[in-house]
Design an enzyme around this catalytic site. Structure first.
Site, mmCIF file in Angstrom:
data_model
loop_
_atom_site.group_PDB
_atom_site.id
_atom_site.type_symbol
_atom_site.label_atom_id
_atom_site.label_comp_id
_atom_site.label_asym_id
_atom_site.label_seq_id
_atom_site.Cartn_x
_atom_site.Cartn_y
_atom_site.Cartn_z
ATOM 1 N N GLU A 1 -5.492 -8.354 -0.095
ATOM 2 C CA GLU A 1 -6.311 -8.128 1.103
ATOM 3 C C GLU A 1 -7.735 -7.804 0.699
ATOM 4 O O GLU A 1 -7.969 -7.073 -0.257
ATOM 5 C CB GLU A 1 -5.822 -6.925 1.941
ATOM 6 C CG GLU A 1 -4.534 -7.128 2.659
ATOM 7 C CD GLU A 1 -4.104 -5.903 3.464
ATOM 8 O OE1 GLU A 1 -4.960 -5.065 3.827
ATOM 9 O OE2 GLU A 1 -2.896 -5.793 3.714
ATOM 10 N N GLU B 1 0.799 -1.235 0.000
ATOM 11 C CA GLU B 1 0.000 0.000 0.000
ATOM 12 C C GLU B 1 0.824 1.273 0.000
ATOM 13 O O GLU B 1 0.961 1.972 1.005
ATOM 14 C CB GLU B 1 -0.960 0.018 1.199
ATOM 15 C CG GLU B 1 -1.952 -1.124 1.170
ATOM 16 C CD GLU B 1 -3.135 -0.929 2.106
ATOM 17 O OE1 GLU B 1 -3.044 -0.067 3.004
ATOM 18 O OE2 GLU B 1 -4.150 -1.608 1.916
HETATM 19 C C1 PNW Z 1 -4.761 -2.025 5.150
HETATM 20 N N1 PNW Z 1 -7.626 3.803 5.000
HETATM 21 O O1 PNW Z 1 -4.714 -0.784 5.747
HETATM 22 C C2 PNW Z 1 -3.445 -2.648 5.591
HETATM 23 O O2 PNW Z 1 -2.676 -3.178 4.550
HETATM 24 C C3 PNW Z 1 -3.572 -3.589 6.724
HETATM 25 O O3 PNW Z 1 -2.349 -3.667 7.400
HETATM 26 C C4 PNW Z 1 -4.719 -3.149 7.595
HETATM 27 O O4 PNW Z 1 -4.793 -3.816 8.814
HETATM 28 C C5 PNW Z 1 -5.993 -3.339 6.777
HETATM 29 O O5 PNW Z 1 -5.919 -2.660 5.545
HETATM 30 C C6 PNW Z 1 -7.246 -2.898 7.491
HETATM 31 O O6 PNW Z 1 -7.185 -1.531 7.791
HETATM 32 C C7 PNW Z 1 -5.498 0.296 5.508
HETATM 33 O O7 PNW Z 1 -7.659 4.642 5.934
HETATM 34 C C8 PNW Z 1 -5.545 1.255 6.521
HETATM 35 O O8 PNW Z 1 -8.236 4.018 3.911
HETATM 36 C C9 PNW Z 1 -6.248 2.405 6.347
HETATM 37 C C10 PNW Z 1 -6.916 2.625 5.149
HETATM 38 C C11 PNW Z 1 -6.859 1.672 4.129
HETATM 39 C C12 PNW Z 1 -6.164 0.515 4.328
#
Ligand code: PNW
Length: 453
Positions: free
Chosen positions: A359, A170
């Site tokens: 994911e 990401e």
């Molecule tokens: C992803 N947002 O994170 C990550 O790759 C994981 O480590 C995480 O635990 C999972 O998704 C769930 O959150 C994100 O704010 C964190 O848009 C925040 C965002 C998107 C993805």
């Protein structure tokens, strides 16, 4: 044949790779053990006010010691694959320099145990835990080089047993949330020019990482990225709105996935950035655009978009509204169509050889029932709907090869600490007991049938 192409049954392609995902800092704990170096997330989570509840990853799911329990959960589900990440700071405590054999030994133990259980490890090299000793972190371009050296080194150690590597997880999260929004480590709110430079260094780390992995891994090792491109969904499935969708995806991800897939920054991005455009050195864009064996997507939230001749971009995204349906995390809007359109748009825009979902999953309020287990109907509803749309993409012939559910178990959910649970196994963090939720039973049945249930 027509019925099969349209997928009148609910099955997934033969050999579809079912898996679960986790990440090192979110599950391992043992942050001071066996020579692990400090990371940006250790510092950030120990800074008062940064993480909900003052939670840290110091113990997390204690997977450093309990990885065999985790593998037993995977085995019980019947998954064929596990997406895990390596903590860079266990391998190079200072980010570079002398490798730490005890860290390497740990991942050898995990990988050997996975293989003994018949589970294929898929390894992410960087899932946000950056060695603190690297001066300037992602603001310093040397960090991209340090990453590539580490990734190449680990590929050399593991590619006899690991056949699929993802460079970074990401781009948008570890660059923007960490350096522009400030809600993730290192918690900065930099001016736009510096943010764009950090983004460039993130892309460069990926690109140099691809080259280093290829140079050090066994022939046939697959290399790609796990990215959370912003996903657009046409409001109506007509050619004009579909074109708008693809244009929005390409434009909005110009500083991330678009650059990776095309080896260039779009003119529209550079001219909009003006003075704030990133400083790019000779060879950077070729590295960033290194050919990949697959693209992996983390898919959660959709943005609906309509074609609009009155908008200079030719399209207008529809805003998320306060009442738009979402799950237990405020950013996680519900839109299963993101699953189909994410795969389709990436496929049509860039023709990758293969696409994996690295994911997909959701936070949910997980009520304990009287038997002490969790009936997470909301999570099952969410997964069933998203998987239906992934199935549609596969049935229509887009090259979707596998799916990693986020997450195997409840874990350290970054700035939300342990307050948001994404697992299909419930973790009691006081005892470290893992209990399958109803969604784990559901996923197991889906894998058994290789079909939507
Ligand atoms: C992803 N947002 O994170 C990550 O790759 C994981 O480590 C995480 O635990 C999972 O998704 C769930 O959150 C994100 O704010 C964190 O848009 C925040 C965002 C998107 C993805």
């Amino acid at each position: 044949a027509r019925a099969a192409a349209q997928g009148s049954d609910l099955s997934f392609p033969k050999d579809f790779l079912w898996g679960c995902a986790t990440a090192a800092y979110q599950i391992e704990g043992a942050v001071k053990e066996d020579g692990r170096g400090q990371t940006n997330w250790d510092v950030f989570s120990h800074t008062p006010g940064k993480v909900a509840n003052g939670d840290t990853g110091d113990v997390a799911c204690d997977s450093y010691h309990r990885y065999k329990d985790d593998i037993a959960l995977l085995q019980n589900l019947g998954v064929k694959a596990y997406r895990m990440s390596i903590a860079w700071s266990r391998i190079f405590p200072e980010g570079r320099g002398k490798p730490n054999q005890k860290g390497i030994d740990y991942y050898n133990r995990v990988i050997d145990a996975l293989l003994a259980a018949g589970i294929q490890p898929n390894v992410t090299m960087f899932h946000w835990d950056l060695p603190q000793a690297l001066p300037g972190g992602w603001q310093n371009r040397d960090t991209a080089k340090a990453f590539a050296d580490y990734a190449g080194f680990m590929a050399g150690k593991l590619s006899d047993r690991v056949h699929r590597f993802m460079t970074v997880n990401e781009l948008r999260c570890f660059t923007d949330l960490g350096h522009m929004v400030g809600t993730h480590a290192p918690g900065l709110k930099l001016p736009q020019g510096q943010v764009n430079q950090v983004r460039h260094h993130g892309c460069l780390a990926h690109g140099l990482g691809v080259q280093a992995i290829r140079a050090n891994a066994k022939a046939g090792t697959e290399v790609g990225i796990a990215d959370n491109a912003n996903i657009y969904v046409p409001v109506i499935e007509t050619p004009e709105h579909i074109e708008a969708t693809k244009k929005a995806m390409r434009d909005d991800n110009a500083m991330f996935l678009t650059a990776v897939m095309e080896g260039k920054y779009l003119d529209s991005y550079l001219s909009a950035a003006g003075q704030d455009a990133p400083k790019v050195q000779a060879g950077d864009m070729a590295a960033i655009g290194s050919p990949l064996d697959f693209v992996a997507l983390n898919i959660y939230t959709p943005t609906f978009v309509k074609a609009n001749a009155n908008d200079p971009r030719g399209y207008t995204p529809l805003p998320h509204l306060p009442q738009s349906p979402r799950m237990a995390s405020p950013w996680l809007y519900v839109g299963p169509e993101a699953a189909y359109w994410g795969v389709r748009a990436v496929s049509e825009l860039w023709k990758p050889k293969a696409i994996y979902i690295s994911e997909n999953g959701t936070s949910a309020d997980d009520p304990l029932n009287s038997a002490g287990t969790v009936d997470d109907g909301d999570r099952i509803m969410y997964l069933r709907n998203y998987l239906g749309q992934f199935r549609r993409a596969a049935a229509e012939g887009y090259p979707l090869k596998g799916y990693f559910l986020w997450s195997l178990m409840d874990n350290f959910e970054w700035a939300d600490g342990y307050g948001k649970r994404f697992g299909i196994h419930y973790v009691d963090f006081a005892t470290q007991k893992r209990t399958p939720k109803l969604s784990a039973q559901w996923y197991k049945e889906l894998i058994r049938r290789n079909a939507l249930v």
